[in-house]
Design a protein around this motif. Sequence first.
Motif, PDB file in Angstrom:
ATOM      1  N   ARG A 402       0.819  -1.199   0.000  1.00 53.46           N
ATOM      2  CA  ARG A 402       0.000   0.000   0.000  1.00 53.46           C
ATOM      3  C   ARG A 402       0.861   1.259   0.000  1.00 53.46           C
ATOM      4  N   GLY A 403       0.439   2.245  -0.775  1.00 53.67           N
ATOM      5  CA  GLY A 403       1.136   3.516  -0.824  1.00 53.67           C
ATOM      6  C   GLY A 403       2.319   3.540  -1.760  1.00 53.67           C
ATOM      7  N   LEU A 404       2.731   2.374  -2.293  1.00 58.92           N
ATOM      8  CA  LEU A 404       3.849   2.292  -3.222  1.00 58.92           C
ATOM      9  C   LEU A 404       3.329   1.984  -4.622  1.00 58.92           C
ATOM     10  N   THR A 405       4.034   2.436  -5.619  1.00 60.41           N
ATOM     11  CA  THR A 405       3.651   2.209  -7.008  1.00 60.41           C
ATOM     12  C   THR A 405       4.795   1.533  -7.733  1.00 60.41           C
ATOM     13  N   CYS A 406       4.493   0.540  -8.532  1.00 59.31           N
ATOM     14  CA  CYS A 406       5.521  -0.097  -9.360  1.00 59.31           C
ATOM     15  C   CYS A 406       5.881   0.886 -10.475  1.00 59.31           C
ATOM     16  N   THR A 407       7.107   1.449 -10.400  1.00 61.99           N
ATOM     17  CA  THR A 407       7.515   2.571 -11.239  1.00 61.99           C
ATOM     18  C   THR A 407       8.749   2.193 -12.049  1.00 61.99           C
ATOM     19  N   THR A 410      13.740   4.791 -14.081  1.00 61.64           N
ATOM     20  CA  THR A 410      13.977   6.215 -14.331  1.00 61.64           C
ATOM     21  C   THR A 410      12.689   6.849 -14.825  1.00 61.64           C
ATOM     22  N   GLY A 411      12.463   8.102 -14.494  1.00 59.64           N
ATOM     23  CA  GLY A 411      11.249   8.786 -14.893  1.00 59.64           C
ATOM     24  C   GLY A 411      10.172   8.678 -13.835  1.00 59.64           C
ATOM     25  N   HIS A 412       8.969   9.126 -14.219  1.00 60.59           N
ATOM     26  CA  HIS A 412       7.860   9.171 -13.282  1.00 60.59           C
ATOM     27  C   HIS A 412       6.731   8.189 -13.641  1.00 60.59           C
ATOM     28  N   SER A 413       6.904   7.396 -14.673  1.00 61.65           N
ATOM     29  CA  SER A 413       5.808   6.579 -15.195  1.00 61.65           C
ATOM     30  C   SER A 413       5.705   5.236 -14.476  1.00 61.65           C
ATOM     31  N   PRO A 414       4.481   4.759 -14.253  1.00 65.19           N
ATOM     32  CA  PRO A 414       4.304   3.415 -13.691  1.00 65.19           C
ATOM     33  C   PRO A 414       4.869   2.357 -14.634  1.00 65.19           C
ATOM     34  N   ALA A 415       5.312   1.242 -14.067  1.00 64.44           N
ATOM     35  CA  ALA A 415       5.816   0.115 -14.854  1.00 64.44           C
ATOM     36  C   ALA A 415       4.690  -0.898 -15.033  1.00 64.44           C
TER      37      ALA A 415
END
Length: 615
Positions: A402-407, A410-415
């Motif tokens: 929770r609260g974390l995003t698979c990113t 490099t950059g700001h985009s989700p993976a």
Amino acid sequence: MTPAVGKKATGLIAATFTPLTPEGEINLAEIGPYVDYLLEQQGVKSIFVNGTTGEGMSLTVEERKMLAAEWCSKAKNKLENVIVHVGCMSLKDSQELAQHAGEIGADGIAVISPSFFKPATVGALKMFLQEVAAVVPAVPFYYYHIPAVTGVHLRSRDVLEGIDAEIPSFRGLKFSGSDLMDFGQCVSYSPSHWSLLYGMDEQLLGALAMGANGAVGSTYNYLGSSVNRLISAFNKGDLTMARTLQFQVQDILCYAMDCGFDLAVNKQLMSEVSGLVLGPPRLPLLPCPQSKAVSIARKLKQGTLLGKGEPCGGSVEGQCDANLTCLSVTLGGDKEETPRGKVCSPPLAPGCVPCSGVQCPRVRRTCPGGHVTEPCGCCPQCARQKGQVCGGPSWENGYCDRGLTCTLFTGHSPALPPHTGVCKVLPGKPLERLLQPMEDPLCPRVSGCNIRVGYCDCYSLQTCHHVFFYPSLDECLKAKREDELWSERNEENREWTCMKWGCELQENQCVCMERSCSSPSLSEDACEDLLQKARCSNVSCSEVPVPSCPDDSFLTESHIPPGKCCPLVPAVCTCNFEECPVAPQNCPPGQLVQHVEGGDGRPGSCCNRYQCVQS
């Protein structure tokens, strides 16, 4: 004789039709196949025989005895409850049928109010019911309330007042009326061992909300599987699905009523849907033109909602439930097999494949964060933590806590699959939501319940996180009752045994279970570390230099896939967006916030930079 408690009647109870020959005689040969059809095709485990749907009032006493005996015989060791309706215009006939029901092992008897000479008062009705029940005091007794047929409009709540003292074997009510206020008052008054069974199929959801234990109806003969899903959705707190299924039943009944729906049509419809030979109704009811039943059966099959795992597509009639999609799957678990079929399944998230081709790793009991099931819905696993690898093809590298995003690294985009990423906090994620069970559009919708302030709180949520302790309202209420019983026990009589979750290494695998606190054991982490060292003791991995990260970044963990020895993804630097400065909220008078440097999400230039400048 002390009345037997009997098996509590719950869930769906089919009000059965009476099979007749073309000449109008009882056709006992169809009853065995009828029982099997209800159980195997509709998931209905209880029946109510010789009632309104069964044309009980058009049958002789001897015919009703024959039917009751055959239903009980064929249902033995298959169905949970056979409730025999024994009500007649004559008290003596009712008593004779009740006595017979007790002799053949019926699980309960039900009595309707006489409707030619009607009871003028609640007291008169209860005297009639008491006289019938007294013949078989060990058989559970139910009052059958159906005012539209009997013309007896005495409030059921008034009938129940004090009835357990007058009829000790009283076990519940079959309420076939539309007055939900009266029904609700009956539920409110009833002790826990009574069964409150609702008999208006088109209004079942409202009765469930009032507290109905189950339902008795004619449409459950051929709509049982759909209505079982309605009850299941309600118990899980998924009211959206429950309403969808209730509206489906209502749509079919509305269409049937427009076609001239009566008992004769209903009986013929059951024959069309099930393939059973039920024959015509008995006069004065007239046979149904087959075209009517065929038309309704076609509408029913077209509107049938198929559940998770049921075959779909091609020649299969019906459509998948809401939130399910007709998907191809490999038949059998062998990846070498090529034949394929289609079943109703949750829609696949981006980059996912059907779970039949996925081999899941062992699920750990304890996790640093919590348990998740990745968006593909295949493998329960430990949620990935900050700095750990995630994503990959079909989310094979896991899903973030929770609260974390698979990113992307490099950059700001989700993976998103098939790309591999790292778990971290993205810019703009409010910190106060980090520990909340967030809605996640990538994840399937799940339903369940938790106990909050002494009550079962049930709802649905689109999430990959395991946020529910109990999968259904029934499980939650059961756990709540067990907790209450435990707390009521005398503290001195409790025997405490110290138990812990521990593991030991056995034949190249970690075996984990509840163990006595005095037994030597390893934690899951320690056991997995020993297993990894033993498996990889003779494996040499190429050395990969560990980079030094700028101040705005942090070093990720290297990733070793399950069963492997060497890292597949090395440790790299990635931006630590939590440390990025935010734009000043207030500048000195005469100054404005100015964006002076744009961060591109690469280590060394992760963050936007701001300053106050003269306006």
